[in-house]
Design a protein around this motif. Sequence first.
Motif, PDB file in Angstrom:
ATOM      1  N   GLY A  98       0.789  -1.217   0.000  1.00 50.14           N
ATOM      2  CA  GLY A  98       0.000   0.000   0.000  1.00 50.14           C
ATOM      3  C   GLY A  98       0.822   1.267   0.000  1.00 50.14           C
ATOM      4  N   LYS A  99       2.143   1.145  -0.101  1.00 49.64           N
ATOM      5  CA  LYS A  99       3.018   2.314  -0.007  1.00 49.64           C
ATOM      6  C   LYS A  99       3.543   2.772  -1.367  1.00 49.64           C
ATOM      7  CE  LYS A  99       5.673   0.270   3.010  1.00 49.64           C
ATOM      8  NZ  LYS A  99       6.783   0.065   3.973  1.00 49.64           N
ATOM      9  N   GLY A 100       3.258   2.010  -2.400  1.00 52.37           N
ATOM     10  CA  GLY A 100       3.754   2.374  -3.724  1.00 52.37           C
ATOM     11  C   GLY A 100       2.704   3.059  -4.575  1.00 52.37           C
ATOM     12  N   GLY A 101       1.475   2.580  -4.446  1.00 48.23           N
ATOM     13  CA  GLY A 101       0.406   3.146  -5.251  1.00 48.23           C
ATOM     14  C   GLY A 101       0.517   2.767  -6.713  1.00 48.23           C
ATOM     15  N   SER A 102      -0.227   3.456  -7.533  1.00 46.88           N
ATOM     16  CA  SER A 102      -0.328   3.133  -8.956  1.00 46.88           C
ATOM     17  C   SER A 102       1.011   3.105  -9.676  1.00 46.88           C
ATOM     18  CB  SER A 102      -1.250   4.164  -9.641  1.00 46.88           C
ATOM     19  OG  SER A 102      -1.149   4.077 -11.043  1.00 46.88           O
ATOM     20  N   MET A 103       1.904   4.028  -9.348  1.00 41.68           N
ATOM     21  CA  MET A 103       3.139   4.166 -10.135  1.00 41.68           C
ATOM     22  C   MET A 103       4.254   3.240  -9.701  1.00 41.68           C
ATOM     23  SD  MET A 103       3.537   8.170 -11.116  1.00 41.68           S
ATOM     24  CE  MET A 103       3.963   8.789  -9.512  1.00 41.68           C
ATOM     25  N   HIS A 104       4.103   2.559  -8.567  1.00 42.67           N
ATOM     26  CA  HIS A 104       5.212   1.771  -8.035  1.00 42.67           C
ATOM     27  C   HIS A 104       4.748   0.367  -7.616  1.00 42.67           C
ATOM     28  CE1 HIS A 104       6.269   6.064  -7.331  1.00 42.67           C
ATOM     29  NE2 HIS A 104       7.342   5.668  -7.964  1.00 42.67           N
ATOM     30  N   ILE A 105       4.070  -0.303  -8.532  1.00 43.61           N
ATOM     31  CA  ILE A 105       3.680  -1.684  -8.268  1.00 43.61           C
ATOM     32  C   ILE A 105       4.850  -2.600  -8.624  1.00 43.61           C
ATOM     33  CG2 ILE A 105       1.196  -1.316  -8.472  1.00 43.61           C
ATOM     34  CD1 ILE A 105       1.346  -2.193 -11.349  1.00 43.61           C
ATOM     35  N   PHE A 106       4.846  -3.823  -8.059  1.00 43.24           N
ATOM     36  CA  PHE A 106       6.047  -4.653  -8.094  1.00 43.24           C
ATOM     37  C   PHE A 106       5.635  -6.098  -7.802  1.00 43.24           C
ATOM     38  CE2 PHE A 106      10.640  -4.455  -8.003  1.00 43.24           C
ATOM     39  CZ  PHE A 106      11.046  -5.561  -7.273  1.00 43.24           C
ATOM     40  N   ASP A 107       6.226  -7.050  -8.498  1.00 42.90           N
ATOM     41  CA  ASP A 107       5.924  -8.459  -8.230  1.00 42.90           C
ATOM     42  C   ASP A 107       7.146  -9.300  -8.586  1.00 42.90           C
ATOM     43  OD1 ASP A 107       4.918 -11.029  -7.944  1.00 42.90           O
ATOM     44  OD2 ASP A 107       2.992 -10.564  -8.876  1.00 42.90           O
ATOM     45  N   ILE A 108       7.999  -9.500  -7.586  1.00 42.96           N
ATOM     46  CA  ILE A 108       9.257 -10.197  -7.829  1.00 42.96           C
ATOM     47  C   ILE A 108       9.023 -11.649  -8.257  1.00 42.96           C
ATOM     48  CG2 ILE A 108       9.584 -10.918  -5.435  1.00 42.96           C
ATOM     49  CD1 ILE A 108      12.321  -9.730  -7.879  1.00 42.96           C
ATOM     50  N   LYS A 109       7.949 -12.277  -7.755  1.00 41.93           N
ATOM     51  CA  LYS A 109       7.667 -13.665  -8.128  1.00 41.93           C
ATOM     52  C   LYS A 109       7.377 -13.788  -9.620  1.00 41.93           C
ATOM     53  CE  LYS A 109       5.847 -15.042  -3.594  1.00 41.93           C
ATOM     54  NZ  LYS A 109       4.646 -15.510  -2.845  1.00 41.93           N
ATOM     55  N   ARG A 110       6.806 -12.724 -10.203  1.00 42.35           N
ATOM     56  CA  ARG A 110       6.489 -12.740 -11.631  1.00 42.35           C
ATOM     57  C   ARG A 110       7.622 -12.137 -12.469  1.00 42.35           C
ATOM     58  NH1 ARG A 110       2.172 -16.167 -11.272  1.00 42.35           N
ATOM     59  NH2 ARG A 110       0.740 -15.446  -9.665  1.00 42.35           N
ATOM     60  N   LYS A 111       8.754 -11.849 -11.821  1.00 38.38           N
ATOM     61  CA  LYS A 111       9.887 -11.211 -12.499  1.00 38.38           C
ATOM     62  C   LYS A 111       9.506  -9.835 -13.044  1.00 38.38           C
ATOM     63  CE  LYS A 111      12.547 -14.772 -11.835  1.00 38.38           C
ATOM     64  NZ  LYS A 111      13.716 -14.722 -10.931  1.00 38.38           N
TER      65      LYS A 111
END
Length: 323
Positions: A98-111
Amino acid sequence: MKSGNFTKDEIIGFYKKMLLIRRFEEKAGQLYGMGLIGGFCHLSIGQEAVVVGTYAASQRDDTFITSYRDHGLMLACNADPNIVMAELAGKATGCSKGKGGSMHIFDIKRKFFGGHGIVGAQVPIGTGIAFANKYKEKNNIVFTYLGDGAINQGQVYESFNMASLWKLPVIYIIENNGYAMGTSVQRSTLVTDLYKRGESFGITGKQVNGMNFFSVYDVTREAAEYCRSGNGPILLEMKTYRYRGHSMSDPGNYRSKEEVDNMKQHYDPIDAIKKHIIDNKIALEEECKIFDKEIRSLVKESENFARSSNEPEINELYSDIYK
């Protein structure tokens, strides 16, 4: 329009994924208007073929990184719509807590190495990941996405130089939607064929119809084979179009309603793949309506998940922060 060696189920899967991105973005725009999503929000409605087509041409453990117009690519990488929507809503269950918002999404499992808020900042990062892959002798590619506005950033050309010098396995994908933040390519750029921007660094470039899934897939697959063969970087200019403004605060007064309507009516990427499906008897019109209903239900679930999730705890404010 080519269909490659895809099965009927695979083609339907691509159609559903493009629909998911479209319906998700429409819902995000609605929730932003209601005040449930704050900050900035950049929608990719109209650009679905680029992210779905390029992802379809990737292999396991390939890496993806993009700018702040990022929801569509993350969904193309098979991220859970629930955690993406929760992040947009600033909830603790989101992919960045919840700290990144729209511009800073991230998913290391999906590379998926994130959306990045600084124009062009993802390009040197993606180039660095490609350097790491080569150093570790991994046969993986980094798909690095940037817009037609970012192509004029200095750090982009520093990255091109290093990637070419060291023959790094990176595909630079320019999502050329024609208007950057609101200024047309014709007004801001002398040489408007952006796929030529790597020529002085010895980087091969190709221009692609970014409104057609099969065109995107075919050219990206060839580019991926080129990179995996040790030839270094390649640049793909995807000629695409966004129906909405640059961000939710952009009324889009720099282009006519007739222009936007013409693109929607004659060049829509989802309509194009749907026509292919129906014309080739892969599915009936009635079945496509059922697919759409299923997708709308999935997006509604993501909304409900986001609404019912908790806000981040106050003690999370300084966690995951370099200091």
